[in-house]
Design an enzyme around this catalytic site. Sequence first.
Site, short mmCIF file in Angstrom:
data_model
loop_
_atom_site.label_atom_id
_atom_site.label_comp_id
_atom_site.label_asym_id
_atom_site.label_seq_id
_atom_site.Cartn_x
_atom_site.Cartn_y
_atom_site.Cartn_z
N LYS A 199 23.84 -18.77 -74.12
CA LYS A 199 24.35 -19.30 -72.86
C LYS A 199 25.84 -19.55 -72.96
CE LYS A 199 23.78 -23.34 -70.04
NZ LYS A 199 23.09 -24.58 -69.85
N LYS A 249 25.14 -22.09 -77.58
CA LYS A 249 25.64 -22.52 -76.28
C LYS A 249 27.13 -22.77 -76.43
CE LYS A 249 24.95 -25.94 -72.71
NZ LYS A 249 24.17 -27.08 -72.27
#
Length: 323
Positions: free
Chosen positions: A248, A196
């Site tokens: 992400k 992330k």
Amino acid sequence: MFPEHRPRRLRGTAALRRLVSETTLRPRQLILPMFVAEAADAPRPIASMPGVVQHTRDSLRKAAVEAVRAGVGGLMIFGIPRHHDAEGSGATDENGILNVALRDLRAELGDDTVLMADTCLDEFTDHGHCGVLDENGGVDNDATLRRYADMALAQAEAGAHLLGPSGMMDGQVGVIRSALDQNGYTETGILAYSAKYASAFYGPFREAVDSQLKGDRKTYQQDPGNAREALREIELDISEGADAIMIKPALSYLDIVRAAAENSTVPVAAYNISGEYAMVEAAAANGWIERERTVLEVLTSIRRAGADMILTYWAVEAAAWLD
Ligand code: PBG
């Protein structure tokens, strides 16, 4: 005779194109992120995410049923509490908004969908960080892990099938796995937000969850320029017991999605996040791009990069188009 090779031959008719198409995009591969707000007495529009709302418990339940009917593969639930505090108490309170909403949805939908929960403190803390702070105002990794273990147990008890630790603390997957196992939740799984990045594309999400954050998340989320580090994070999460992993954001990180797909031994998800959604919606609203074609191209590109599943705010609409 020239040209000798004519790749266009396979593009000549819709039937030929369909026959040689390499990438599938199906409703079951789409996961709908949803927001539920404790203080909402009617669904509240999120201005920077046209078409997305903060739900009430009741409207969440109805929208979830519709999404499952539309064929989406799963639901990822985020809670917005009325009160924030330093520890993010609402996250571990069995009567906290996220936990009651999970209980509602599991009661309504049973095993008809895959019910997922964001396992992170930022929606619940008054400083907006994904963990608790130490005396110098830094995010305290190991103290945060203890909070995540309790949060995970509350979510498992409330009926989530998969937990989504998204705080990028070291060791979070292992701590959650052992808390679940020690308390009999051996079948509750973990969809780990493994790679992330500290991204500017989360902007609209801050509005979506009434985020209190000042500053940034650079001490725990990854530097956008780093790829090798993502492989390390993925490897660690799998070794700690992740059942699936996530990259992400999605669009600026398709190379990471591809590398994850090539290296992972568990399914790979990609999160097509709020800012990516907002850009397309804004351009489409201006008539600068065709909305439906753009959305399907975005989702197809994430699948082509190697994601098995995609978290997208377009999940229900795209499922209808694909049907
Ligand atoms: C953290 C979390 C975030 C998102 C999902 N989980 C925000 C962040 O890390 O800053 C972003 C999702 C989106 O932008 O659509 N709980």
